[in-house]
Write a protein that holds these residues in place. Sequence first.
Motif, short mmCIF file in Angstrom:
data_model
loop_
_atom_site.label_atom_id
_atom_site.label_comp_id
_atom_site.label_asym_id
_atom_site.label_seq_id
_atom_site.Cartn_x
_atom_site.Cartn_y
_atom_site.Cartn_z
N ALA A 277 0.84 -1.20 0.00
CA ALA A 277 0.00 0.00 0.00
C ALA A 277 0.87 1.25 0.00
CB ALA A 277 -0.93 -0.01 1.21
N LEU A 278 1.91 1.25 0.81
CA LEU A 278 2.82 2.39 0.85
C LEU A 278 3.50 2.58 -0.50
CD1 LEU A 278 4.31 4.61 2.41
CD2 LEU A 278 5.97 2.87 3.11
N GLY A 279 3.93 1.48 -1.11
CA GLY A 279 4.54 1.57 -2.44
C GLY A 279 3.58 2.14 -3.47
N GLY A 280 2.33 1.72 -3.42
CA GLY A 280 1.33 2.26 -4.35
C GLY A 280 1.09 3.75 -4.16
N VAL A 281 1.00 4.17 -2.90
CA VAL A 281 0.80 5.60 -2.62
C VAL A 281 2.00 6.40 -3.11
CG1 VAL A 281 0.65 7.28 -0.74
CG2 VAL A 281 -0.79 5.25 -0.70
N LEU A 282 3.19 5.87 -2.88
CA LEU A 282 4.39 6.58 -3.33
C LEU A 282 4.50 6.62 -4.85
CD1 LEU A 282 6.95 5.32 -0.68
CD2 LEU A 282 6.11 7.65 -0.95
N ILE A 283 4.11 5.55 -5.52
CA ILE A 283 4.12 5.57 -6.99
C ILE A 283 3.13 6.61 -7.50
CG2 ILE A 283 3.50 4.22 -9.04
CD1 ILE A 283 4.70 1.78 -7.59
N GLY A 284 1.95 6.65 -6.88
CA GLY A 284 0.98 7.67 -7.26
C GLY A 284 1.49 9.07 -7.00
N GLY A 285 2.19 9.24 -5.89
CA GLY A 285 2.77 10.54 -5.59
C GLY A 285 3.85 10.94 -6.58
N ALA A 286 4.66 9.97 -6.98
CA ALA A 286 5.70 10.26 -7.98
C ALA A 286 5.07 10.65 -9.31
CB ALA A 286 6.61 9.05 -8.16
N TRP A 287 4.00 9.96 -9.68
CA TRP A 287 3.32 10.30 -10.93
C TRP A 287 2.72 11.70 -10.86
CZ3 TRP A 287 3.40 9.10 -15.72
CH2 TRP A 287 2.38 9.49 -16.56
N SER A 288 2.14 12.03 -9.72
CA SER A 288 1.57 13.36 -9.53
C SER A 288 2.65 14.43 -9.58
CB SER A 288 0.83 13.42 -8.19
OG SER A 288 0.32 14.70 -7.95
N HIS B 98 5.45 14.21 -11.17
CA HIS B 98 5.88 14.27 -12.57
C HIS B 98 4.93 15.16 -13.39
CE1 HIS B 98 7.22 13.09 -16.53
NE2 HIS B 98 6.00 12.64 -16.81
N ARG B 99 3.65 14.98 -13.18
CA ARG B 99 2.66 15.76 -13.94
C ARG B 99 2.69 17.24 -13.57
NH1 ARG B 99 -2.41 12.92 -16.14
NH2 ARG B 99 -2.83 15.12 -16.30
N GLN B 100 3.13 17.54 -12.35
CA GLN B 100 3.20 18.93 -11.91
C GLN B 100 4.52 19.58 -12.27
OE1 GLN B 100 2.19 19.34 -7.75
NE2 GLN B 100 0.56 17.81 -7.93
N GLY B 101 5.42 18.82 -12.85
CA GLY B 101 6.70 19.38 -13.29
C GLY B 101 7.70 19.54 -12.16
N ALA B 102 7.69 18.64 -11.20
CA ALA B 102 8.62 18.70 -10.08
C ALA B 102 10.04 18.41 -10.55
CB ALA B 102 8.21 17.68 -9.02
N PRO B 103 11.02 18.85 -9.77
CA PRO B 103 12.41 18.57 -10.14
C PRO B 103 12.69 17.06 -10.17
CG PRO B 103 12.30 20.15 -8.33
CD PRO B 103 10.92 19.67 -8.57
N ARG B 104 13.65 16.69 -11.01
CA ARG B 104 13.97 15.28 -11.20
C ARG B 104 14.44 14.63 -9.91
NH1 ARG B 104 15.16 12.03 -15.75
NH2 ARG B 104 14.64 13.83 -17.01
N GLY B 105 15.14 15.37 -9.06
CA GLY B 105 15.62 14.81 -7.80
C GLY B 105 14.49 14.35 -6.91
#
Length: 56
Positions: free
Chosen positions: A11-22, A24-31
Amino acid sequence: MGAVLPVLLFALGGVLIGGAWSLHRQGAPRGALLIVGALALLATAGGVLYLVPGDG
């Protein structure tokens, strides 16, 4: 706590993957993407490794 921990890690991995995707879509820095993605990978790998049968 036997079968609960892997579910929580997945569940934590899924939330973090969703957060990473979000991020990415918002244009966050690569780091930031790499950190969140690495944490998601670690959580998911931990869930998988916990389910692998071992000696103990």
